[in-house]
Motif scaffolding. Sequence first.
Motif, PDB file in Angstrom:
ATOM      1  N   SER A  22      45.441  29.027  31.466  1.00 56.58           N
ATOM      2  CA  SER A  22      45.834  30.135  32.348  1.00 56.58           C
ATOM      3  C   SER A  22      46.043  29.652  33.771  1.00 56.58           C
ATOM      4  O   SER A  22      47.000  30.054  34.450  1.00 56.58           O
ATOM      5  CB  SER A  22      44.774  31.240  32.321  1.00 56.58           C
ATOM      6  OG  SER A  22      44.653  31.793  31.018  1.00 56.58           O
ATOM      7  N   GLU A  23      45.165  28.759  34.233  1.00 55.05           N
ATOM      8  CA  GLU A  23      45.283  28.203  35.582  1.00 55.05           C
ATOM      9  C   GLU A  23      46.545  27.375  35.740  1.00 55.05           C
ATOM     10  O   GLU A  23      47.083  27.247  36.849  1.00 55.05           O
ATOM     11  CB  GLU A  23      44.045  27.359  35.904  1.00 55.05           C
ATOM     12  CG  GLU A  23      42.798  28.184  36.156  1.00 55.05           C
ATOM     13  CD  GLU A  23      41.536  27.340  36.215  1.00 55.05           C
ATOM     14  OE1 GLU A  23      41.643  26.103  36.040  1.00 55.05           O
ATOM     15  OE2 GLU A  23      40.449  27.914  36.429  1.00 55.05           O
ATOM     16  N   GLN A  24      47.031  26.810  34.628  1.00 51.46           N
ATOM     17  CA  GLN A  24      48.265  26.025  34.659  1.00 51.46           C
ATOM     18  C   GLN A  24      49.506  26.900  34.501  1.00 51.46           C
ATOM     19  O   GLN A  24      50.621  26.393  34.408  1.00 51.46           O
ATOM     20  CB  GLN A  24      48.238  24.964  33.562  1.00 51.46           C
ATOM     21  CG  GLN A  24      47.175  23.896  33.771  1.00 51.46           C
ATOM     22  CD  GLN A  24      47.120  22.900  32.627  1.00 51.46           C
ATOM     23  OE1 GLN A  24      48.083  22.191  32.346  1.00 51.46           O
ATOM     24  NE2 GLN A  24      45.987  22.836  31.951  1.00 51.46           N
ATOM     25  N   GLY A  25      49.306  28.208  34.477  1.00 51.12           N
ATOM     26  CA  GLY A  25      50.430  29.130  34.435  1.00 51.12           C
ATOM     27  C   GLY A  25      51.000  29.394  33.050  1.00 51.12           C
ATOM     28  O   GLY A  25      52.092  29.948  32.923  1.00 51.12           O
ATOM     29  N   MET A  26      50.258  29.024  32.011  1.00 50.28           N
ATOM     30  CA  MET A  26      50.728  29.259  30.651  1.00 50.28           C
ATOM     31  C   MET A  26      50.417  30.686  30.203  1.00 50.28           C
ATOM     32  O   MET A  26      49.507  31.324  30.720  1.00 50.28           O
ATOM     33  CB  MET A  26      50.066  28.263  29.679  1.00 50.28           C
ATOM     34  CG  MET A  26      50.323  26.819  30.023  1.00 50.28           C
ATOM     35  SD  MET A  26      52.086  26.407  29.961  1.00 50.28           S
ATOM     36  CE  MET A  26      52.082  24.818  30.804  1.00 50.28           C
ATOM     37  N   PHE A  41      37.454  37.796  29.174  1.00 47.68           N
ATOM     38  CA  PHE A  41      38.691  37.033  29.387  1.00 47.68           C
ATOM     39  C   PHE A  41      39.921  37.920  29.585  1.00 47.68           C
ATOM     40  O   PHE A  41      41.029  37.408  29.721  1.00 47.68           O
ATOM     41  CB  PHE A  41      38.915  36.076  28.219  1.00 47.68           C
ATOM     42  CG  PHE A  41      38.028  34.866  28.274  1.00 47.68           C
ATOM     43  CD1 PHE A  41      38.443  33.709  28.919  1.00 47.68           C
ATOM     44  CD2 PHE A  41      36.752  34.886  27.723  1.00 47.68           C
ATOM     45  CE1 PHE A  41      37.627  32.601  29.000  1.00 47.68           C
ATOM     46  CE2 PHE A  41      35.915  33.796  27.802  1.00 47.68           C
ATOM     47  CZ  PHE A  41      36.358  32.636  28.443  1.00 47.68           C
ATOM     48  N   ALA A  42      39.701  39.220  29.632  1.00 47.62           N
ATOM     49  CA  ALA A  42      40.825  40.146  29.797  1.00 47.62           C
ATOM     50  C   ALA A  42      41.576  39.918  31.105  1.00 47.62           C
ATOM     51  O   ALA A  42      42.800  40.090  31.177  1.00 47.62           O
ATOM     52  CB  ALA A  42      40.329  41.582  29.712  1.00 47.62           C
ATOM     53  N   SER A  43      40.847  39.522  32.136  1.00 47.52           N
ATOM     54  CA  SER A  43      41.481  39.295  33.442  1.00 47.52           C
ATOM     55  C   SER A  43      41.906  37.838  33.648  1.00 47.52           C
ATOM     56  O   SER A  43      42.492  37.492  34.676  1.00 47.52           O
ATOM     57  CB  SER A  43      40.517  39.695  34.567  1.00 47.52           C
ATOM     58  OG  SER A  43      39.328  38.923  34.501  1.00 47.52           O
ATOM     59  N   ILE A  44      41.607  36.993  32.677  1.00 44.61           N
ATOM     60  CA  ILE A  44      41.940  35.571  32.784  1.00 44.61           C
ATOM     61  C   ILE A  44      43.177  35.234  31.954  1.00 44.61           C
ATOM     62  O   ILE A  44      44.132  34.623  32.452  1.00 44.61           O
ATOM     63  CB  ILE A  44      40.748  34.701  32.315  1.00 44.61           C
ATOM     64  CG1 ILE A  44      39.542  34.933  33.234  1.00 44.61           C
ATOM     65  CG2 ILE A  44      41.130  33.221  32.290  1.00 44.61           C
ATOM     66  CD1 ILE A  44      38.260  34.304  32.733  1.00 44.61           C
ATOM     67  N   ALA A  45      43.168  35.640  30.689  1.00 43.48           N
ATOM     68  CA  ALA A  45      44.293  35.364  29.793  1.00 43.48           C
ATOM     69  C   ALA A  45      45.410  36.388  29.999  1.00 43.48           C
ATOM     70  O   ALA A  45      45.206  37.443  30.606  1.00 43.48           O
ATOM     71  CB  ALA A  45      43.812  35.403  28.344  1.00 43.48           C
ATOM     72  N   THR A  46      46.582  36.066  29.486  1.00 40.60           N
ATOM     73  CA  THR A  46      47.711  37.001  29.552  1.00 40.60           C
ATOM     74  C   THR A  46      47.399  38.253  28.752  1.00 40.60           C
ATOM     75  O   THR A  46      47.657  39.375  29.189  1.00 40.60           O
ATOM     76  CB  THR A  46      48.981  36.329  28.996  1.00 40.60           C
ATOM     77  OG1 THR A  46      49.126  35.032  29.584  1.00 40.60           O
ATOM     78  CG2 THR A  46      50.216  37.166  29.306  1.00 40.60           C
ATOM     79  N   HIS A  47      46.838  38.030  27.552  1.00 41.27           N
ATOM     80  CA  HIS A  47      46.388  39.126  26.695  1.00 41.27           C
ATOM     81  C   HIS A  47      45.075  38.704  26.057  1.00 41.27           C
ATOM     82  O   HIS A  47      44.864  37.520  25.771  1.00 41.27           O
ATOM     83  CB  HIS A  47      47.415  39.439  25.594  1.00 41.27           C
ATOM     84  CG  HIS A  47      48.764  39.794  26.107  1.00 41.27           C
ATOM     85  ND1 HIS A  47      49.049  41.004  26.700  1.00 41.27           N
ATOM     86  CD2 HIS A  47      49.924  39.088  26.120  1.00 41.27           C
ATOM     87  CE1 HIS A  47      50.313  41.030  27.061  1.00 41.27           C
ATOM     88  NE2 HIS A  47      50.869  39.880  26.719  1.00 41.27           N
TER      89      HIS A  47
END
Length: 222
Positions: A22-26, A41-47
């Motif tokens: 996520s930090e790498q913009g993936m 992880f809801a606020s960290i991952a895209t979904h």
Amino acid sequence: MKKQFAVIGLGRFGGSICKSLSEQGMEVLAIDTNEDKVNEFASIATHAVVADTTEENTLKSLGIRNFDHVVVAIGDNIQSSILTTLMLVEQGVNHITVKAQNDYHEKVLSKIGAHKVVHPERDMGVRIAHNIVSKNVLDYLELSDEYSIVELEAGQTVNHRTLIDLDIRAKYGCNVMAIKRDEEINVSPSADEVLRQGDIIIVIGADKDISRMEKDLFDEDD
């Protein structure tokens, strides 16, 4: 176009991968059966979704086959890890990386079609063991049962000596891949490169040859 990743299992290993991607913009889909983990992880991952990935229909509904890479980081439940991997293989996922608990688990995962199997705890244990046995080894990466890459700190023995003078390739069968000095990295250094005390020497070679070289050139008394 961003690559799409799915991480199944949000324990320490899976969670770390999820955060790093996520930090790498993936784009990352975080999956776990534990709702608290998913909420974390809801606020960290895209979904982030609560799901049982041993269910074929669940994976289909998530569109798992459309992801570029799926990481199976399920913790202690080996059966769930194997079943999930099998489902991913059957659905034609292009790249599947799975965390193994032991050698038996790894054999099963490889046989059913996992593209890469990792042992994070074992591998980290090996690296730490090398670091604490020798004060000169700063980092260690095992390439196979016999070959490795190591980072060694240059001491007085090699201070102000050139690579051609040390003749590491001929004497020890090892290759110096790079030299790190402060913030600079010299990749594929020339033979006339002069080493300084404190330089980090990155070497590739057979374990027995690296050990011999380390003893001769880097093993210094305090």
